[in-house]
Write an enzyme that holds these catalytic residues in place. Sequence first.
Site, PDB file in Angstrom:
ATOM      1  N   LYS A 104       0.845  -1.206   0.000  1.00 30.26           N
ATOM      2  CA  LYS A 104       0.000   0.000   0.000  1.00 30.26           C
ATOM      3  C   LYS A 104       0.877   1.252   0.000  1.00 30.26           C
ATOM      4  CE  LYS A 104      -0.269  -0.224   5.033  1.00 30.26           C
ATOM      5  NZ  LYS A 104      -1.068  -0.644   6.194  1.00 30.26           N
ATOM      6  N   TYR A 139      13.484  30.689   7.397  1.00 31.64           N
ATOM      7  CA  TYR A 139      12.332  31.392   7.962  1.00 31.64           C
ATOM      8  C   TYR A 139      12.395  31.447   9.484  1.00 31.64           C
ATOM      9  CZ  TYR A 139      10.260  30.877   3.336  1.00 31.64           C
ATOM     10  OH  TYR A 139      10.019  30.921   1.990  1.00 31.64           O
TER      11      TYR A 139
END
Length: 366
Positions: A39, A263
Amino acid sequence: MNHESPPRAWVDVDLEAIAHNLDIARQALPDTALMPVIKAGAYGHGLEPVARRLDADGIAYFGVANAGEARRISRANLRTRPFILGPTIPDEREEIVSQGWCCTVSTLEEARHFNSLAALAGHRFTVHVAVDTGMGREGFLPAELGEAAPQLAALEHLDVEGVMSHFPAADEDVPFTQAEIGVFTDCVAQLQQHFNLRYRHIAASAGELGYEVPIANLARPGLLLYGVAPMASIYDGVLRPTLRLSSRVSLVRELPAGHGVAYGRTYMTERPTRVATIGIGYADGWSRRLSGSGARVYIRGHYCPMLGRVTMDQIMADVTDAPEVAPGDEVELIGPHIPVTEVAERAGTIVWEIFTGLGPRLPRNY
Ligand SMILES: *Cc1c(COP(=O)(O)O)cnc(C)c1O
């Protein structure tokens, strides 16, 4: 000129290592069939390439998450059929029945819906009965089985081929898991009065490595295939890493002491610092939670600390002590020098999330 530039960040996948790890699972459980769990794009490694490599004799099913992944397995023309692990949504079921993908049922309502769709389609449909032995995600509660089993058995177009459950705490709570194995064993016995259960399964990687479940004859290894054992085991040193995450240096500059990086200026240089800008960010799956975590990258034989916050497409690293580093150099983010377990720990998460977070912007090379 028609030259394509190389990518800034990419993933190298070692399919042979995945096949090797599947062999290790097979050796660990000699009398048990296997459902390799692929998956989430084979945990970021690439759904079709991994499925193609593992599509061999002796595999019962491929474990997938939903109808979309099952469809991709179908279209890849493999011999192994997909098994949808989680509950199915009502409007997925018509496709599932018409394609003959295997899945689970957790309620009589679901089972009746599948039964009527199979009647309409004019063929029988195979399901596994899910039982909830502790996970709280799907399945009949053990106490419901006595009443439900005969009603399931009365559904004429359904073939109940198996019974499944899933350990919620195999790697965290041994006494609970041991008790749970007893509950599962009782559930199987109860269902066996009504059905010929070809497959009985409860263990994923941790359960497989840590416990004996004599009643089970199918296991669903996921993480283990991708080279990481969720529990200490005798197979620890034997699993091979399957993936390498790389990027490249785009720029190297000297910043003075007292200059902010990224940042929020959460990192300030303490000395004149050579700073490399690197072409990978959180949009690629290099988690923003690695910001200020002590995460490091590996360039030209040096471990280089990452500086400041992870930005969307770029990160910065301190290369003051790696003077030969230059633009264009390869950077290892996950690989032989930086195990994925280290990255997960620094990011405050689990390896599963790091693997499955590797973004679609990263080309996969095999
Ligand atoms: C994801 C999943 C697995 C595989 O789990 P791992 O811990 O990665 O081995 C097995 N079974 C079910 C039901 C799952 O959802």
